[in-house]
Design a protein around this motif. Structure first.
Motif, PDB file in Angstrom:
ATOM      1  N   THR A  98       0.639  -1.093   0.230  1.00 29.59           N
ATOM      2  CA  THR A  98       0.267  -0.342   0.186  1.00 29.59           C
ATOM      3  C   THR A  98       0.477   1.475  -0.325  1.00 29.59           C
ATOM      4  O   THR A  98       2.080   1.113   0.038  1.00 29.59           O
ATOM      5  CB  THR A  98      -1.299  -0.056   0.989  1.00 29.59           C
ATOM      6  N   LYS A  99       0.207   2.304  -0.159  1.00 29.36           N
ATOM      7  CA  LYS A  99       1.556   3.604   0.179  1.00 29.36           C
ATOM      8  C   LYS A  99       2.091   3.741   1.640  1.00 29.36           C
ATOM      9  O   LYS A  99       2.712   4.564   1.561  1.00 29.36           O
ATOM     10  CB  LYS A  99       0.359   5.037  -0.363  1.00 29.36           C
ATOM     11  N   ASN A 100       0.905   3.328   2.482  1.00 30.77           N
ATOM     12  CA  ASN A 100       1.124   3.564   3.971  1.00 30.77           C
ATOM     13  C   ASN A 100       0.062   3.088   4.533  1.00 30.77           C
ATOM     14  O   ASN A 100      -0.347   2.205   4.249  1.00 30.77           O
ATOM     15  CB  ASN A 100       1.045   5.175   4.092  1.00 30.77           C
ATOM     16  N   THR A 102      -2.273   4.429   6.610  1.00 32.96           N
ATOM     17  CA  THR A 102      -3.391   4.811   6.376  1.00 32.96           C
ATOM     18  C   THR A 102      -4.835   3.970   5.135  1.00 32.96           C
ATOM     19  O   THR A 102      -4.683   3.707   5.744  1.00 32.96           O
ATOM     20  CB  THR A 102      -3.143   6.524   6.402  1.00 32.96           C
ATOM     21  N   GLU A 103      -3.647   3.816   4.260  1.00 32.60           N
ATOM     22  CA  GLU A 103      -4.147   2.798   3.240  1.00 32.60           C
ATOM     23  C   GLU A 103      -4.207   1.394   3.180  1.00 32.60           C
ATOM     24  O   GLU A 103      -5.684   1.354   2.747  1.00 32.60           O
ATOM     25  CB  GLU A 103      -3.610   3.417   1.939  1.00 32.60           C
ATOM     26  N   ASN A 106      -7.945   1.629   5.450  1.00 31.76           N
ATOM     27  CA  ASN A 106      -8.637   2.059   4.445  1.00 31.76           C
ATOM     28  C   ASN A 106      -8.947   0.820   3.654  1.00 31.76           C
ATOM     29  O   ASN A 106      -9.916   0.635   3.038  1.00 31.76           O
ATOM     30  CB  ASN A 106      -8.419   2.944   3.675  1.00 31.76           C
ATOM     31  N   LEU A 107      -7.551  -0.187   3.325  1.00 29.93           N
ATOM     32  CA  LEU A 107      -8.275  -1.469   2.538  1.00 29.93           C
ATOM     33  C   LEU A 107      -9.459  -2.016   3.099  1.00 29.93           C
ATOM     34  O   LEU A 107     -10.396  -2.580   2.550  1.00 29.93           O
ATOM     35  CB  LEU A 107      -7.087  -1.566   1.826  1.00 29.93           C
ATOM     36  N   THR A 136     -10.840   6.316   9.909  1.00 26.70           N
ATOM     37  CA  THR A 136     -11.472   5.283   9.380  1.00 26.70           C
ATOM     38  C   THR A 136     -12.796   4.596   8.998  1.00 26.70           C
ATOM     39  O   THR A 136     -13.644   4.625   8.270  1.00 26.70           O
ATOM     40  CB  THR A 136     -10.254   4.752   9.055  1.00 26.70           C
ATOM     41  N   SER A 230       4.523   1.251   7.900  1.00 23.98           N
ATOM     42  CA  SER A 230       5.150   1.897   6.664  1.00 23.98           C
ATOM     43  C   SER A 230       6.642   1.822   6.194  1.00 23.98           C
ATOM     44  O   SER A 230       7.280   1.786   7.762  1.00 23.98           O
ATOM     45  CB  SER A 230       4.230   3.942   7.117  1.00 23.98           C
TER      46      SER A 230
END
Length: 415
Positions: A98-100, A102-103, A106-107, A136, A230
């Motif tokens: 993922t990007k980080n 946080t993503e 969310n996923l 989230t 991350s």
């Protein structure tokens, strides 16, 4: 770890791998104490990413030419390396880039939460959650009708585990908890939390953004259903993170981002998805960043995660002792020990944290000031903001002394 082994860590040699730490501002050498936000990147990681761009820059899973093949192998094997690093025996199928963090939150929230949650279900968080988790799941609760509950934080900055057992019930569908608090430094008993969740047939998501960079983590020993972290907090590049998920859960979940690279077959009427982990990685992925993340893991393991943890905790203990010795400094979180990681949040009486950070900056001491993406926790603490000094493998006790000297200057300025 013994004191002898701790002293064998050659911090001076490690610092030589970070040219940025030699920078000077206002005639003073940089003291970088904002590692909970982003760690610095050693030359080996920069070199690995540069080698990718210079030698085999191409898209993955797209071409049969040599460059694409080399890039594809490097990208795929990066998943394997991450799985090995965190103890995921299922290999690449259980690691999604993922990007980080946080993503990653969310996923899971969108792919699992929107499809599985409804009125009568409960989501249990902690009061020390980062906004990546809190916001989230809060918003997923609003969309699905699921109730959101919070495990209390005690006055000494620990989770109230008796309250955790009350909060997690047979109606709980998901527990999301931070492994190490980015504000308090608290190391939470995540295995115990996961066990409580599983006793009620709930799933458990652990936010490991502040844990994976500085201590050995075994996701299977923790038994987390999902675990995220991350790259940029572990001397890797920005723009890449990882989500670990148990394979049976990931196979049942539907992707929430669509496009090229994640499909098996597409018609005008419908589409089917590729195998794990690719069905959750649409479009051109973070290829150079994956190469850099592997280089960061190699660099960390060459030092040794146990040694990194011991060094960071030693510096944090020294900072805690020095700051708590100041009568007008309030320090947040548990006392040093197994339940505290390598950061110290604090405030100087009558000086706003932002003003304190600005004065620190005049002395080339880089700290973080604000709510650290934990606004509800700061409300509970009764402060608008806090200062945070966070440490990593290249920090020294002398840098902590400079931090304390800068605090003294701020005290005199605002006297």
């Amino acid at each position: 770890m013994s004191q002898q082994n701790l002293e064998s860590l050659d911090v001076g040699a490690i610092r030589e791998e970070f040219p940025i730490l030699q920078r000077e501002f206002n005639g003073e050498q940089l003291v970088y104490l904002d590692n909970a936000a982003t760690t610095q990147t050693p030359d080996s990681v920069v070199d690995a990413m540069s080698d990718y761009y210079r030698e085999f820059n191409a898209n993955v899973h797209r071409g049969i030419h040599h460059l694409s093949q080399e890039a594809s192998v490097a990208y795929e094997e990066a998943h394997d390396r991450v799985a090995e690093f965190i103890g995921a025996s299922g290999g690449r199928e259980e690691v999604i880039f993922t990007k980080n963090t946080t993503e990653a939150e969310n996923l899971v929230a969108y792919s699992w939460g929107l499809n599985e949650l409804g009125p009568g279900d409960e989501i249990v968080l902690t009061e020390m959650e980062h906004h990546a988790s809190l916001v989230t799941w809060q918003q997923i609760g609003k969309r699905t009708g699921a109730d959101v509950k919070y495990i209390r934080v005690t006055e000494d900055g620990r989770l109230d585990m008796d309250h955790a057992r009350e909060c997690i019930t047979d109606d709980t569908a998901m527990l999301s908890a931070v492994h190490v608090s980015n504000t308090l430094g608290t190391v939470n008993p995540v295995s115990e939390l996961v066990d409580i969740a599983h006793d009620h047939d709930a799933l458990a998501f652990i936010d490991g953004a502040q844990a994976v960079p500085n201590r050995p983590v075994d996701v299977e020993a923790i038994d987390a259903d999902f675990y995220a972290f991350s790259g940029h907090k572990m001397s890797g590049p920005t723009g890449i993170g990882a989500l670990y998920g148990k394979r049976d859960l990931l196979e049942e979940m539907q992707p929430y981002l669509y496009g090229g690279g994640m499909i098996r077959k597409v018609t005008f009427e419908d589409s089917t998805w590729d195998d794990l982990p690719w069905k959750f990685e649409p479009g051109t992925p973070q290829i150079a960043e994956a190469v850099g993340l592997v280089a960061a893991i190699d660099w960390l393991e060459e030092i040794g995660m146990e040694r990194i943890q011991a060094h960071e905790e030693e510096i944090a203990r020294y900072a805690y002792d020095r700051l708590t010795a100041e009568p007008d400094v309030e320090v947040y979180g548990p006392e040093p020990g197994p339940e505290r990681g390598g950061l110290v949040g604090f405030n100087l009486e009558s000086v706003h944290a932002h003003d304190l950070a600005s004065i620190m900056n005049d002395h080339a001491v880089a700290i973080r000031a604000g709510d650290h993406c934990t606004q509800p926790l700061h409300d509970k603490l009764g402060v608008a903001a806090s200062a945070r000094a966070s440490f990593y493998v290249y920090n020294t006790k002398e840098e902590v002394d400079k931090l304390v000297d800068a605090i003294d200057d701020a005290r005199q300025l605002f006297a």
